[in-house]
Design a protein around this motif. Structure first.
Motif, PDB file in Angstrom:
ATOM      1  N   THR A 132      76.951   2.801  55.388  1.00  0.00           N
ATOM      2  CA  THR A 132      76.619   3.180  53.946  1.00  0.00           C
ATOM      3  C   THR A 132      75.728   4.490  53.953  1.00  0.00           C
ATOM      4  N   PHE A 133      75.011   4.551  55.063  1.00  0.00           N
ATOM      5  CA  PHE A 133      73.984   5.881  55.215  1.00  0.00           C
ATOM      6  C   PHE A 133      74.947   7.262  55.325  1.00  0.00           C
ATOM      7  N   LEU A 134      75.833   6.753  56.048  1.00  0.00           N
ATOM      8  CA  LEU A 134      76.879   8.129  56.572  1.00  0.00           C
ATOM      9  C   LEU A 134      77.786   8.401  55.553  1.00  0.00           C
ATOM     10  N   GLN A 135      78.238   7.564  54.636  1.00  0.00           N
ATOM     11  CA  GLN A 135      79.207   7.821  53.606  1.00  0.00           C
ATOM     12  C   GLN A 135      78.587   8.268  52.571  1.00  0.00           C
ATOM     13  N   GLU A 136      77.376   8.403  52.292  1.00  0.00           N
ATOM     14  CA  GLU A 136      76.470   8.553  51.161  1.00  0.00           C
ATOM     15  C   GLU A 136      76.116  10.217  51.411  1.00  0.00           C
ATOM     16  N   ILE A 137      76.325  10.879  52.732  1.00  0.00           N
ATOM     17  CA  ILE A 137      75.766  12.082  52.865  1.00  0.00           C
ATOM     18  C   ILE A 137      76.674  13.162  52.256  1.00  0.00           C
ATOM     19  N   LYS A 138      75.936  14.036  51.518  1.00  0.00           N
ATOM     20  CA  LYS A 138      76.842  15.163  50.569  1.00  0.00           C
ATOM     21  C   LYS A 138      77.170  16.556  51.452  1.00  0.00           C
ATOM     22  N   TYR A 139      78.220  16.965  50.957  1.00  0.00           N
ATOM     23  CA  TYR A 139      78.472  18.217  51.720  1.00  0.00           C
ATOM     24  C   TYR A 139      77.397  19.252  51.909  1.00  0.00           C
ATOM     25  N   GLY A 140      77.537  19.808  52.870  1.00  0.00           N
ATOM     26  CA  GLY A 140      76.493  21.028  53.180  1.00  0.00           C
ATOM     27  C   GLY A 140      75.184  20.471  53.818  1.00  0.00           C
ATOM     28  N   THR A 141      75.240  19.247  53.987  1.00  0.00           N
ATOM     29  CA  THR A 141      74.011  18.498  54.675  1.00  0.00           C
ATOM     30  C   THR A 141      73.991  18.365  56.209  1.00  0.00           C
ATOM     31  N   PHE A 142      72.910  19.041  56.913  1.00  0.00           N
ATOM     32  CA  PHE A 142      72.711  18.874  58.456  1.00  0.00           C
ATOM     33  C   PHE A 142      72.310  17.440  58.739  1.00  0.00           C
ATOM     34  N   VAL A 143      72.954  17.010  59.860  1.00  0.00           N
ATOM     35  CA  VAL A 143      72.769  15.516  60.210  1.00  0.00           C
ATOM     36  C   VAL A 143      72.026  15.648  61.823  1.00  0.00           C
ATOM     37  N   LEU A 144      70.996  15.351  61.933  1.00  0.00           N
ATOM     38  CA  LEU A 144      70.286  15.440  63.365  1.00  0.00           C
ATOM     39  C   LEU A 144      70.093  13.985  63.794  1.00  0.00           C
ATOM     40  N   THR A 145      70.552  13.700  64.980  1.00  0.00           N
ATOM     41  CA  THR A 145      70.560  12.296  65.232  1.00  0.00           C
ATOM     42  C   THR A 145      69.829  12.209  66.763  1.00  0.00           C
ATOM     43  N   ALA A 146      69.087  11.236  67.134  1.00  0.00           N
ATOM     44  CA  ALA A 146      68.610  10.874  68.320  1.00  0.00           C
ATOM     45  C   ALA A 146      68.498   9.416  68.581  1.00  0.00           C
ATOM     46  N   SER A 147      68.985   9.194  70.014  1.00  0.00           N
ATOM     47  CA  SER A 147      69.288   7.721  70.496  1.00  0.00           C
ATOM     48  C   SER A 147      67.769   7.107  71.097  1.00  0.00           C
ATOM     49  N   TYR A 148      67.639   5.951  70.923  1.00  0.00           N
ATOM     50  CA  TYR A 148      66.504   5.328  71.597  1.00  0.00           C
ATOM     51  C   TYR A 148      66.967   4.269  72.072  1.00  0.00           C
ATOM     52  N   ASP A 149      66.565   3.657  73.276  1.00  0.00           N
ATOM     53  CA  ASP A 149      66.907   2.444  73.969  1.00  0.00           C
ATOM     54  C   ASP A 149      68.377   2.328  73.962  1.00  0.00           C
ATOM     55  N   ASP A 150      69.067   1.716  72.791  1.00  0.00           N
ATOM     56  CA  ASP A 150      70.467   1.568  72.833  1.00  0.00           C
ATOM     57  C   ASP A 150      71.144   1.973  71.480  1.00  0.00           C
ATOM     58  N   ALA A 151      72.076   3.006  71.624  1.00  0.00           N
ATOM     59  CA  ALA A 151      72.700   3.536  70.529  1.00  0.00           C
ATOM     60  C   ALA A 151      74.061   2.754  70.183  1.00  0.00           C
ATOM     61  N   ALA A 152      74.727   2.141  70.811  1.00  0.00           N
ATOM     62  CA  ALA A 152      76.220   1.851  70.842  1.00  0.00           C
ATOM     63  C   ALA A 152      76.575   0.400  70.844  1.00  0.00           C
ATOM     64  N   THR A 153      75.945  -0.581  70.971  1.00  0.00           N
ATOM     65  CA  THR A 153      76.188  -1.865  70.978  1.00  0.00           C
ATOM     66  C   THR A 153      76.933  -2.483  69.607  1.00  0.00           C
ATOM     67  N   LYS A 154      76.272  -1.986  68.519  1.00  0.00           N
ATOM     68  CA  LYS A 154      76.901  -2.477  67.367  1.00  0.00           C
ATOM     69  C   LYS A 154      78.007  -1.355  66.779  1.00  0.00           C
ATOM     70  N   MET A 155      78.007  -0.353  67.386  1.00  0.00           N
ATOM     71  CA  MET A 155      78.834   0.859  66.847  1.00  0.00           C
ATOM     72  C   MET A 155      80.454   0.468  66.530  1.00  0.00           C
ATOM     73  N   ASN A 156      80.984   0.583  65.565  1.00  0.00           N
ATOM     74  CA  ASN A 156      82.294   0.163  65.383  1.00  0.00           C
ATOM     75  C   ASN A 156      83.136   1.629  64.886  1.00  0.00           C
ATOM     76  N   ASP A 157      84.469   1.325  64.841  1.00  0.00           N
ATOM     77  CA  ASP A 157      85.320   2.370  64.549  1.00  0.00           C
ATOM     78  C   ASP A 157      85.064   3.140  63.227  1.00  0.00           C
ATOM     79  N   ASN A 158      84.449   2.558  62.285  1.00  0.00           N
ATOM     80  CA  ASN A 158      84.033   3.369  61.089  1.00  0.00           C
ATOM     81  C   ASN A 158      83.109   4.202  61.164  1.00  0.00           C
ATOM     82  N   VAL A 159      82.018   3.803  61.830  1.00  0.00           N
ATOM     83  CA  VAL A 159      80.845   4.606  61.935  1.00  0.00           C
ATOM     84  C   VAL A 159      81.072   5.789  63.126  1.00  0.00           C
TER      85      VAL A 159
END
Length: 225
Positions: A132-159
């Protein structure tokens, strides 16, 4: 005048002349050595000049129409990540706004104003919150991301698809305890040049069970209206 009086007078005169000579010599040399720069605490020694400080502590400055940024991933499950944008720390352990999983800051691509920050537990959290968080991002917005510990166990195709849309080239390869840092944008037409990914590999891990920390700095072009 008695002889004793003359001797005392001569002795006093010699003392005064000697004192004047010492004071004149000392202060003449001292004042010559003092300059305005000395009074202000400056020095002419080549190695004593302070190096200029760049935004976010980066190694170089950015052009006027670009934003400085620095993203640092977490180190194992001990040291948390940090995100700095335009010389403002948006997320860090000191600010107490980070968590296990993905730490994401949203920034207006034109003004540089922080819009929102969020942490998403990718090991045991609810992945729909990130979706939901990613879907609501508006055009022209920077997205800065940093992992910590584990970033992928729950990751699915939509995300993963959301991050690909933001310009990621590595999110599809992200696996358990990999380290990942990324700066993308909503509406980006090409792949982002700002992305680092390191695999969790027992043969190369710097920490037991985790790869080494990642750090990336650079200049993000301002979005022009």
């Amino acid at each position: 005048m008695r002889v004793s009086g003359v001797i005392r007078y001569v002795a006093l005169l010699i003392t005064l002349l000697g004192t004047w000579f010492i004071v004149q010599t000392y202060f003449d040399r001292s004042w010559k050595a003092i300059s305005l720069r000395s009074w202000l605490g400056a020095t002419n020694k080549p190695g004593s000049r302070q190096l200029p400080r760049h935004k976010c502590g980066n190694q170089k400055s950015c052009p006027q129409n670009q934003f400085a940024f620095k993203i640092i991933s977490g180190a194992a499950n001990v040291v948390g990540p940090s995100i700095c944008f335009d010389d403002m720390v948006l997320m860090s352990s000191v600010k107490n706004n980070i968590g296990r999983g993905l730490n994401i800051a949203l920034v207006n691509g034109t003004s540089g104003q922080v819009l929102k920050v969020g942490t998403f537990d990718m090991y045991s959290g609810d992945i729909s919150k990130l979706d939901t968080f990613l879907q609501e991002i508006k055009y022209g917005t920077f997205v800065l991301t940093a992992s910590y510990d584990d970033a992928a166990t729950k990751m699915n195709d939509n995300v993963r698809a959301h991050f690909v849309e933001l310009g990621s080239s590595h999110v599809d390869k992200l696996r358990f305890r990999d380290n990942w840092i990324f700066l993308g944008a909503k509406g980006l037409k090409n792949k982002s040049p700002f992305e680092e990914h390191i695999k969790n590999d027992q043969r190369t891990n710097k920490y037991e069970g985790w790869p080494e920390m990642l750090q990336m700095e650079g200049c993000a072009p301002r979005k022009m209206d």
